[in-house]
Design an enzyme around this catalytic site. Structure first.
Site, mmCIF file in Angstrom:
data_model
loop_
_atom_site.group_PDB
_atom_site.id
_atom_site.type_symbol
_atom_site.label_atom_id
_atom_site.label_comp_id
_atom_site.label_asym_id
_atom_site.label_seq_id
_atom_site.Cartn_x
_atom_site.Cartn_y
_atom_site.Cartn_z
ATOM 1 N N ASP A 110 31.405 49.086 41.562
ATOM 2 C CA ASP A 110 32.055 48.208 42.499
ATOM 3 C C ASP A 110 31.229 47.088 42.903
ATOM 4 O OD1 ASP A 110 33.211 46.922 44.677
ATOM 5 O OD2 ASP A 110 34.442 48.817 45.073
ATOM 6 N N LYS A 164 38.151 39.862 48.585
ATOM 7 C CA LYS A 164 36.914 39.603 49.570
ATOM 8 C C LYS A 164 36.282 38.358 49.412
ATOM 9 C CE LYS A 164 38.436 43.556 50.726
ATOM 10 N NZ LYS A 164 37.862 45.065 50.281
ATOM 11 N N ARG A 169 53.209 38.341 31.108
ATOM 12 C CA ARG A 169 52.365 39.652 31.541
ATOM 13 C C ARG A 169 50.973 39.736 30.870
ATOM 14 N NH1 ARG A 169 55.606 44.065 30.148
ATOM 15 N NH2 ARG A 169 54.205 44.081 28.323
ATOM 16 N N TYR A 206 33.868 53.250 48.644
ATOM 17 C CA TYR A 206 35.284 52.932 49.420
ATOM 18 C C TYR A 206 36.238 54.160 49.286
ATOM 19 C CZ TYR A 206 39.150 49.788 50.012
ATOM 20 O OH TYR A 206 40.092 48.840 50.365
HETATM 21 C C1 LIG Z 1 38.398 46.051 50.007
HETATM 22 C C2 LIG Z 1 37.680 46.604 48.967
HETATM 23 C C3 LIG Z 1 38.217 47.415 47.795
HETATM 24 C C4 LIG Z 1 39.674 47.159 47.335
HETATM 25 O O1 LIG Z 1 40.255 45.787 47.303
HETATM 26 P P1 LIG Z 1 41.668 45.531 47.702
HETATM 27 O O2 LIG Z 1 41.978 44.265 47.341
HETATM 28 O O3 LIG Z 1 41.802 45.595 49.093
HETATM 29 O O4 LIG Z 1 42.348 46.624 46.875
HETATM 30 C C5 LIG Z 1 37.337 47.790 46.668
HETATM 31 N N1 LIG Z 1 36.124 47.996 47.027
HETATM 32 C C6 LIG Z 1 35.476 47.813 48.060
HETATM 33 C C7 LIG Z 1 34.014 47.805 48.349
HETATM 34 C C8 LIG Z 1 36.327 46.969 49.188
HETATM 35 O O5 LIG Z 1 35.756 46.552 50.158
#
Ligand SMILES: *Cc1c(COP(=O)(O)O)cnc(C)c1O
Length: 407
Positions: free
Chosen positions: A196, A221, A71, A124
């Site tokens: 983010d 992403k 972990r 988001y």
């Molecule tokens: C998709 C996304 C997230 C979350 O990511 P996941 O892997 O789907 O949990 C966070 N911030 C932004 C800007 C996103 O587009």
């Protein structure tokens, strides 16, 4: 040298294979891997495992082995952390099983009961959800602020404000935030700044250099890049990494080694993928600006974008994702457009090789600054299909939209 993450109690920085003087593309190519440790095989293998064996009492009590338990990390995960740490110029990075869990872990590491956080109104939507539900139940109150507030955020910061959450550009609506001004105001009261950075990636935006304390990526992403894995990363500066690592460990957040392998593989080509996403997205965004039925294109690298000056000041490139605001029309017109796309797929997420279209309604969740733009908003992710095929698909879609609107 493998130089892996030291065991539990140590906050030693992650893997140091990469030298900070190297340029991003060299880091992406060579960072976080050491073929000599794996019989010469180029890639770090997938280390599936929970138990790690210790030969002696000294070894298990002395915590001198590089890995102690599945972990808390293994070479598959620490190698990815090393690459992201080097790219962001961070003190260290931790992996999470999704972008959202990276956001929650980052937030949990800086707040406690009675604290108050400021979150951009353009965040988001699931970020808002965890703040409004789980954090709320834990006694943390969230206030949303205008993404374009800049230095004005000082007026909102109070004695209990422990964190300011930034997302730039904003999800769906693409406002660029004045990160240096926000960080200045936050740091005056010792509040941490979390951002983010999924859209620009560390190739095009370096938040820690501009005052952020923690940088989060939905690795799902751009890092993974092929729509085949979920992941998240959190990187922090030296003053913040210790509390991040401690919270990450205490909460048992860990990434699966198979997913870590896919992030590592994706990162190797991140730079060339980003260059193509950037070029293609800009081409289509500027073309869309001239199309009949389009009210506005929300892409920060376009001169028409209200935050273009700020974008050019702080970013060195743009991402794959932008929105297009269509002139007002009933729902049937949106359906006529999206239901019959040939090349674009409709779905959540982005960052893969395939182009995506997503009807969105930012007005539904905004609280600090109501979303007043009239018309239908579509978010586009531009992938690697032929640009003319993508334009033809959009052009036909817009024609259906106009026809449904007129009819
Ligand atoms: C998709 C996304 C997230 C979350 O990511 P996941 O892997 O789907 O949990 C966070 N911030 C932004 C800007 C996103 O587009």
């Amino acid at each position: 040298m493998l130089s892996p993450r030291a065991p539990a109690q140590s906050l030693e920085m992650a893997n140091q294979v990469t030298h900070s003087s190297e340029k991003p593309e060299t880091i992406l190519t060579h960072g976080g891997r050491n073929p000599a440790d794996h019989f010469g095989f180029v890639n770090t293998p997938v280390y599936r495992g929970s138990t790690v064996l210790f030969p002696t009492l000294d070894a298990i009590e002395g915590r001198t082995q590089p890995y102690g338990y599945g972990r808390t990390g293994n070479p598959s995960t620490t190698d990815v952390e090393a690459v992201v740490t080097a790219l962001e110029g961070a003190a260290g990075t931790r992996l999470a099983p999704s972008g959202l869990s990276a956001i929650t872990t980052a937030l949990m590491s800086v707040v406690g009961s009675g604290d108050d956080i400021l979150v951009t109104d353009s965040a988001y939507e699931p970020t808002r959800n965890v703040c409004n539900t789980v954090l709320g139940r834990m006694g943390v109150s969230t206030r949303y602020y205008d993404p374009r507030i800049g230095a004005g955020i000082a007026d909102l910061i109070g004695p209990d404000t422990k964190a300011v959450f930034v997302e730039s550009p904003g999800s769906l609506t693409f406002e660029i935030q004045d990160l240096p001004a926000i960080a200045d105001a936050a740091h005056k009261v010792g509040a941490k700044v979390l951002i983010d950075n999924s859209w620009a990636t560390p190739l095009y935006f370096k938040p820690l250099e501009l005052g952020a304390d923690m940088v989060i990526h939905a690795g799902t992403k751009m890092f993974v890049g092929h729509s085949d894995a979920m992941s998240g990363t959190i990187s922090a500066n030296a003053a913040t990494f210790e509390q991040l690592a401690a919270t990450h460990r205490a909460m048992g957040i860990c990434a699966a080694p198979d997913e870590a392998y896919l992030i590592a593989r994706g990162l190797r080509t991140l730079s060339i993928r980003m260059q193509e996403h950037r070029r293609r997205a800009l081409d289509i965004a500027s073309w869309l600006e001239g199309q009949d039925g389009v009210a506005a294109v929300l892409h920060p690298a376009l001169e028409s974008h209200p935050d273009n000056a700020l974008f050019r000041r702080d970013f060195s490139g743009s991402g794959s994702l932008f929105s297009v605001l269509l002139e007002p029309a009933p729902r049937e017109a949106v359906a006529a457009l999206v239901d019959n796309m040939r090349v674009f797929g409709m779905g959540y997420s982005w960052g893969g090789y395939e182009s995506l279209i997503l009807p969105t309604k930012p007005g539904r969740v905004r609280t600090a600054v109501p979303w007043v733009a009239e018309g239908n908003l579509l978010r586009l992710h531009i992938g690697f299909e032929d640009v003319d095929d993508l334009k033809a698909d959009l052009s036909d879609g817009l024609e259906r939209y106009r026809a449904a609107r007129a009819g």
